[in-house]
Each structure stands twice: as C-alpha cells, then as structure tokens.
Scaffold this motif. Structure first.
Motif, PDB file in Angstrom:
ATOM      1  N   TYR A 173       0.826  -1.206   0.000  1.00 12.37           N
ATOM      2  CA  TYR A 173       0.000   0.000   0.000  1.00 12.37           C
ATOM      3  C   TYR A 173       0.864   1.260   0.000  1.00 12.37           C
ATOM      4  CZ  TYR A 173      -4.262  -2.669   0.670  1.00 12.37           C
ATOM      5  OH  TYR A 173      -5.320  -3.522   0.477  1.00 12.37           O
ATOM      6  N   SER A 174       2.041   1.187   0.600  1.00 12.16           N
ATOM      7  CA  SER A 174       2.965   2.305   0.516  1.00 12.16           C
ATOM      8  C   SER A 174       3.425   2.520  -0.928  1.00 12.16           C
ATOM      9  CB  SER A 174       4.172   2.066   1.417  1.00 12.16           C
ATOM     10  OG  SER A 174       5.140   3.080   1.264  1.00 12.16           O
ATOM     11  N   SER A 175       3.655   1.442  -1.666  1.00 15.79           N
ATOM     12  CA  SER A 175       4.030   1.554  -3.067  1.00 15.79           C
ATOM     13  C   SER A 175       2.907   2.174  -3.887  1.00 15.79           C
ATOM     14  CB  SER A 175       4.394   0.174  -3.617  1.00 15.79           C
ATOM     15  OG  SER A 175       4.714   0.240  -4.978  1.00 15.79           O
ATOM     16  N   ILE A 176       1.654   1.817  -3.581  1.00 16.63           N
ATOM     17  CA  ILE A 176       0.516   2.423  -4.281  1.00 16.63           C
ATOM     18  C   ILE A 176       0.450   3.916  -3.992  1.00 16.63           C
ATOM     19  CG2 ILE A 176      -2.003   2.432  -4.438  1.00 16.63           C
ATOM     20  CD1 ILE A 176      -1.930  -0.567  -3.814  1.00 16.63           C
ATOM     21  N   ASN A 177       0.722   4.306  -2.749  1.00 22.36           N
ATOM     22  CA  ASN A 177       0.715   5.722  -2.405  1.00 22.36           C
ATOM     23  C   ASN A 177       1.843   6.474  -3.113  1.00 22.36           C
ATOM     24  OD1 ASN A 177       1.806   7.955  -0.222  1.00 22.36           O
ATOM     25  ND2 ASN A 177      -0.425   7.863  -0.342  1.00 22.36           N
ATOM     26  N   HIS A 178       3.028   5.876  -3.164  1.00 21.34           N
ATOM     27  CA  HIS A 178       4.132   6.515  -3.885  1.00 21.34           C
ATOM     28  C   HIS A 178       3.841   6.605  -5.381  1.00 21.34           C
ATOM     29  CE1 HIS A 178       7.094   7.070  -0.723  1.00 21.34           C
ATOM     30  NE2 HIS A 178       6.775   5.877  -0.245  1.00 21.34           N
ATOM     31  N   MET A 179       3.047   5.678  -5.898  1.00 21.00           N
ATOM     32  CA  MET A 179       2.695   5.729  -7.311  1.00 21.00           C
ATOM     33  C   MET A 179       1.932   6.994  -7.648  1.00 21.00           C
ATOM     34  SD  MET A 179       3.169   4.015 -10.019  1.00 21.00           S
ATOM     35  CE  MET A 179       3.806   2.619  -9.098  1.00 21.00           C
ATOM     36  N   SER A 180       1.119   7.484  -6.718  1.00 19.92           N
ATOM     37  CA  SER A 180       0.364   8.708  -6.969  1.00 19.92           C
ATOM     38  C   SER A 180       1.295   9.900  -7.155  1.00 19.92           C
ATOM     39  CB  SER A 180      -0.609   8.964  -5.816  1.00 19.92           C
ATOM     40  OG  SER A 180       0.093   9.190  -4.602  1.00 19.92           O
ATOM     41  N   TRP A 181       2.356   9.977  -6.353  1.00 28.75           N
ATOM     42  CA  TRP A 181       3.317  11.063  -6.507  1.00 28.75           C
ATOM     43  C   TRP A 181       3.998  10.998  -7.872  1.00 28.75           C
ATOM     44  CZ3 TRP A 181       4.361  14.957  -2.943  1.00 28.75           C
ATOM     45  CH2 TRP A 181       3.737  14.817  -1.685  1.00 28.75           C
ATOM     46  N   MET A 182       4.343   9.796  -8.319  1.00 27.17           N
ATOM     47  CA  MET A 182       5.022   9.666  -9.606  1.00 27.17           C
ATOM     48  C   MET A 182       4.087   9.963 -10.776  1.00 27.17           C
ATOM     49  SD  MET A 182       7.615   6.448  -9.072  1.00 27.17           S
ATOM     50  CE  MET A 182       6.741   5.502  -7.840  1.00 27.17           C
ATOM     51  N   LEU A 183       2.801   9.613 -10.645  1.00 29.69           N
ATOM     52  CA  LEU A 183       1.864   9.901 -11.722  1.00 29.69           C
ATOM     53  C   LEU A 183       1.669  11.400 -11.898  1.00 29.69           C
ATOM     54  CD1 LEU A 183      -0.862   7.132 -11.196  1.00 29.69           C
ATOM     55  CD2 LEU A 183       0.821   7.279 -13.024  1.00 29.69           C
ATOM     56  N   PHE A 184       1.557  12.134 -10.799  1.00 30.36           N
ATOM     57  CA  PHE A 184       1.423  13.583 -10.917  1.00 30.36           C
ATOM     58  C   PHE A 184       2.730  14.226 -11.369  1.00 30.36           C
ATOM     59  CE2 PHE A 184      -2.388  13.134  -8.199  1.00 30.36           C
ATOM     60  CZ  PHE A 184      -3.259  13.912  -8.950  1.00 30.36           C
ATOM     61  N   ALA A 185       3.861  13.612 -10.996  1.00 30.03           N
ATOM     62  CA  ALA A 185       5.135  14.132 -11.492  1.00 30.03           C
ATOM     63  C   ALA A 185       5.250  13.957 -12.997  1.00 30.03           C
ATOM     64  CB  ALA A 185       6.293  13.433 -10.779  1.00 30.03           C
ATOM     65  N   MET A 186       4.664  12.881 -13.558  1.00 27.40           N
ATOM     66  CA  MET A 186       4.671  12.690 -15.006  1.00 27.40           C
ATOM     67  C   MET A 186       3.897  13.777 -15.724  1.00 27.40           C
ATOM     68  SD  MET A 186       4.085   8.668 -15.546  1.00 27.40           S
ATOM     69  CE  MET A 186       5.256   7.470 -14.954  1.00 27.40           C
ATOM     70  N   LEU A 187       2.817  14.272 -15.082  1.00 26.66           N
ATOM     71  CA  LEU A 187       2.023  15.324 -15.708  1.00 26.66           C
ATOM     72  C   LEU A 187       2.750  16.654 -15.728  1.00 26.66           C
ATOM     73  CD1 LEU A 187      -1.470  14.506 -14.141  1.00 26.66           C
ATOM     74  CD2 LEU A 187      -0.593  13.842 -16.381  1.00 26.66           C
ATOM     75  N   ILE A 188       3.818  16.782 -14.944  1.00 28.98           N
ATOM     76  CA  ILE A 188       4.550  18.046 -14.874  1.00 28.98           C
ATOM     77  C   ILE A 188       5.759  18.009 -15.804  1.00 28.98           C
ATOM     78  CG2 ILE A 188       5.789  19.623 -13.340  1.00 28.98           C
ATOM     79  CD1 ILE A 188       4.029  18.546 -11.063  1.00 28.98           C
ATOM     80  N   ASN A 189       6.714  17.149 -15.519  1.00 30.69           N
ATOM     81  CA  ASN A 189       7.864  16.973 -16.409  1.00 30.69           C
ATOM     82  C   ASN A 189       8.448  15.584 -16.208  1.00 30.69           C
ATOM     83  OD1 ASN A 189       9.895  17.103 -14.221  1.00 30.69           O
ATOM     84  ND2 ASN A 189       9.327  19.268 -14.131  1.00 30.69           N
ATOM     85  N   GLU A 190       9.361  15.218 -17.089  1.00 29.30           N
ATOM     86  CA  GLU A 190       9.897  13.857 -17.094  1.00 29.30           C
ATOM     87  C   GLU A 190      11.003  13.662 -16.069  1.00 29.30           C
ATOM     88  OE1 GLU A 190      11.679  10.710 -20.406  1.00 29.30           O
ATOM     89  OE2 GLU A 190      10.612  12.514 -21.010  1.00 29.30           O
ATOM     90  N   THR A 191      11.715  14.726 -15.740  1.00 26.98           N
ATOM     91  CA  THR A 191      12.844  14.602 -14.822  1.00 26.98           C
ATOM     92  C   THR A 191      12.390  14.335 -13.398  1.00 26.98           C
ATOM     93  OG1 THR A 191      14.042  16.159 -16.222  1.00 26.98           O
ATOM     94  CG2 THR A 191      14.975  15.700 -14.057  1.00 26.98           C
ATOM     95  N   SER A 192      11.281  14.945 -13.001  1.00 21.59           N
ATOM     96  CA  SER A 192      10.832  14.856 -11.604  1.00 21.59           C
ATOM     97  C   SER A 192      10.474  13.429 -11.223  1.00 21.59           C
ATOM     98  CB  SER A 192       9.635  15.781 -11.374  1.00 21.59           C
ATOM     99  OG  SER A 192       9.967  17.116 -11.630  1.00 21.59           O
ATOM    100  N   TRP A 193       9.710  12.749 -12.080  1.00 28.99           N
ATOM    101  CA  TRP A 193       9.292  11.403 -11.711  1.00 28.99           C
ATOM    102  C   TRP A 193      10.465  10.420 -11.751  1.00 28.99           C
ATOM    103  CZ3 TRP A 193       9.549   6.713 -14.024  1.00 28.99           C
ATOM    104  CH2 TRP A 193       9.759   6.653 -15.395  1.00 28.99           C
ATOM    105  N   MET A 194      11.452  10.670 -12.611  1.00 32.33           N
ATOM    106  CA  MET A 194      12.609   9.783 -12.643  1.00 32.33           C
ATOM    107  C   MET A 194      13.446   9.923 -11.373  1.00 32.33           C
ATOM    108  SD  MET A 194      13.699  10.156 -16.653  1.00 32.33           S
ATOM    109  CE  MET A 194      15.019   8.965 -16.532  1.00 32.33           C
ATOM    110  N   ILE A 195      13.581  11.155 -10.878  1.00 31.92           N
ATOM    111  CA  ILE A 195      14.279  11.360  -9.605  1.00 31.92           C
ATOM    112  C   ILE A 195      13.518  10.698  -8.476  1.00 31.92           C
ATOM    113  CG2 ILE A 195      14.994  13.118  -7.936  1.00 31.92           C
ATOM    114  CD1 ILE A 195      15.530  14.979 -10.287  1.00 31.92           C
ATOM    115  N   TYR A 196      12.197  10.869  -8.476  1.00 32.01           N
ATOM    116  CA  TYR A 196      11.372  10.258  -7.428  1.00 32.01           C
ATOM    117  C   TYR A 196      11.466   8.741  -7.481  1.00 32.01           C
ATOM    118  CZ  TYR A 196       7.483   9.892  -4.157  1.00 32.01           C
ATOM    119  OH  TYR A 196       6.711   9.642  -3.050  1.00 32.01           O
TER     120      TYR A 196
END
Length: 333
Positions: A173-196
């Motif tokens: 469930y922690s991985s599912i929660n972290h997935m939300s941060w990465m999905l919104f980071a994808m909507l912003i730019n590509e570098t942010s979600w890769m760092i995350y």
C-alpha cells in the motif's frame, strides 16, 4: 531467492525485456518487451515447495496477460480512434503498475513473495510501464485518467495500510501511495518522476533487504525482535524514510514534487497527496512506537546474551539517513 544459474539467466532476460519496452519505437515492440519481462519474472517467483508463491505467480500472470491483451487491442485502434486507443493503453498500463483503482491484485501478490522477489516487483517491474506512461501524448483523456489514477492511488494507498499487520502488505500500500506522486510528477515533467522513482527504489530496496536480513514478515516479528535496540532503531528510521518524514531521505523527492506542483498550480491534488502522506506516516509511527515500547515476553525469561549480527545494517541505514546531510551540504554550497 537462491541465485542459481537459470535464475540469473531469467534475471538478465527480465532486464532485457524492460529495456526493450523502454527503448521501443512502436507499441508492438513495447508489447514484446513487456511479455519478455513477464515470462522471465514468473519462473523467478514460482516454487514447487510452497503454494503461496505459486498462487502469487498465477495471479500476477493473469493480471499482466489481461493488461497486455488490452494494449494489443488498443494499438489496433490507433489510426481509427486515437483518443480511445490511448485511453485504453493508459488504463492497461495502470493495471500493470498496480495503481488504483486497479490495485486489487498488488497486495495479494506481494503477500505470497519473499523479500528479494518483492524488491524486483516494486522496482524493476514498474520501470517499463512507468516509462511507457510517460511516453503517452498529453491528450485530454489520458490526462484525466492519470489525474484520477493519481488521486485514487493516494487515497487507497493511505487508507488501505491502516489496519494491516503484514509488513509486505504495508509496503504494497505504501508503493501504491508513492505511485500517486510519480503519476502527478509525469504530468509536470519527465525529470521529476525519474528522480522520485530512483529515490523510491533505493529506499524501498533498503527497507526490504533489512527486513530480509532479520526475517521479519509481520508486525509481531518487529515487536519480538529481542536482539538489541539497534535493529529496532534502524527499522524505525527506514520506515520513517519510506513514509517521507523529514529530514530523512524519503522526504527529498517529495520536496521536489511539492515545489513543482506549486509552480504548476496543482493545489487540490497536492492537498490530497499531503493528507495521504500524513495517514501513511500515522500507521508507520503507530507501528514503530508499538515495536519500541512493547517488550517481548522472551526477554523476561531468556537472559542469555546473543551477539548482534549487523553485517549489512549500516548500509541500509546510510541510504535512509542521506537526507540528514542535505542541510549541511546546502550550507557548504
């Protein structure tokens, strides 16, 4: 998971499938890479001696096969109905990732695996679908699907882990929660979600390998860890870092995403993400405080001294304590 020659071959095939899907120029090659990745992961998690890994491998195969079938079906509609095709492809990739609302299989599969297999499932297996999602054109329907998927993943990942006593399901469930941060980071730019994703992979791997070294699978194992207070302190710091509590390392990628979301005026999803992070920190703190304050019953009767084995514990703790050095690095700069 013992490393025999055939498992090393399957591991190399798994990595090559992920890289093929990432570097592909068409959806057909991406599908081949995903299938190669799937067929290489199934032998790594199946076992003849235990039914739980076999059941988990069957569930994983059925879900991934369903996602691959939807991708093939959607790719045939690309020229006729491009918007519908991209929408179904994004839904299929969210299903392969285990993001909400298609999360139902992820905790159940995690429960049947050991810690080494869990590390592969949480990191390498998410690599190809995440990159393929980031390759999708930002049309209205795909944007809405990723937006709603990110919000639902934040809520499900926070509320789903509250009443769990299994450490594997808590990490799921922690991985599912972290997935939300990465999905919104994808909507912003590509570098942010890769760092995350890189920071999340390092921290979750350190937590899983530490639990593997101490053979902890449930909450009761964490309480009954009667060797010394040092393993409990390391496990507490690891869980706090995974939850994103400052000043541990897990807060650094969330700090970056928070700044990016403020600059792009994503105020409402940022509020949901922060509230969900508070809920995840709540059950992490409840878990760790109980493990520290409750003394195991064996300590009252067993007075024999056992030497502490912490061969890899400094490595695990150093990854999660890296965030403590960032303020001093900024002062130096």
């Amino acid at each position: 998971m013992s490393f025999s020659p055939f498992k090393i071959i399957f591991m190399l095939s798994l990595l090559s499938g992920s890289f093929l899907a990432i570097s592909s120029s068409s959806w057909f090659l991406a599908w081949i890479g995903l299938e190669l990745n799937l067929m290489s992961f199934i032998p790594l998690i199946s076992s003849k001696e235990n039914q739980l890994p076999s059941e988990a491998s069957l569930k994983y195969f059925l879900i991934q096969a369903l996602g691959s079938a939807v991708i093939i079906l959607s790719s045939t509609l690309t020229f006729s109905f491009p918007s519908i095709s991209l929408s179904f492809i994004s839904l299929a990739l969210l299903l392969k990732l285990g993001a909400a609302p298609f999360h139902f299989w992820f905790p159940q599969v995690m429960e049947g695996l050991n810690w080494t297999q869990i590390v592969i499932l949480m990191t390498i297996q998410k690599l190809a679908p995440m990159f393929l999602i980031s390759y999708l054109p930002t049309e209205f329907y795909t944007y809405v699907i990723l937006w709603l998927g990110g919000l639902s993943s934040a809520i499900v990942g926070a509320l789903g882990g509250i009443n769990q006593t299994s450490l594997r399901k808590i990490l799921a469930y922690s991985s599912i929660n972290h997935m939300s941060w990465m999905l919104f980071a994808m909507l912003i730019n590509e570098t942010s979600w890769m760092i995350y994703f890189l920071m999340y992979a390092l921290i979750s791997t350190s937590v899983a390998f530490y639990f593997s070294s101490t053979q902890m699978y449930f909450f009761s194992h964490l309480i009954n860890l009667n060797q010394s207070s040092l393993p409990k302190i390391i496990s507490v710091m690891s869980l706090y870092s995974l939850g994103g509590l400052p000043p541990f390392s897990g807060f650094v990628p969330k700090w970056i995403i928070i700044q990016e979301m403020i600059l792009t005026s994503f105020y409402f999803p940022l509020l949901i993400l922060l509230l969900s992070s508070l809920v995840t920190l709540y059950f992490y703190i409840r878990l760790t405080l109980s493990s520290i304050s409750i003394s195991p019953s064996s300590m009252k009767w067993n007075t024999s001294f056992k030497p502490l084995k912490i061969s890899s514990s400094p490595l695990y703790s150093s990854i999660n304590l890296f965030g403590l050095l960032i303020p001093s690095m900024l002062l130096v700069i």
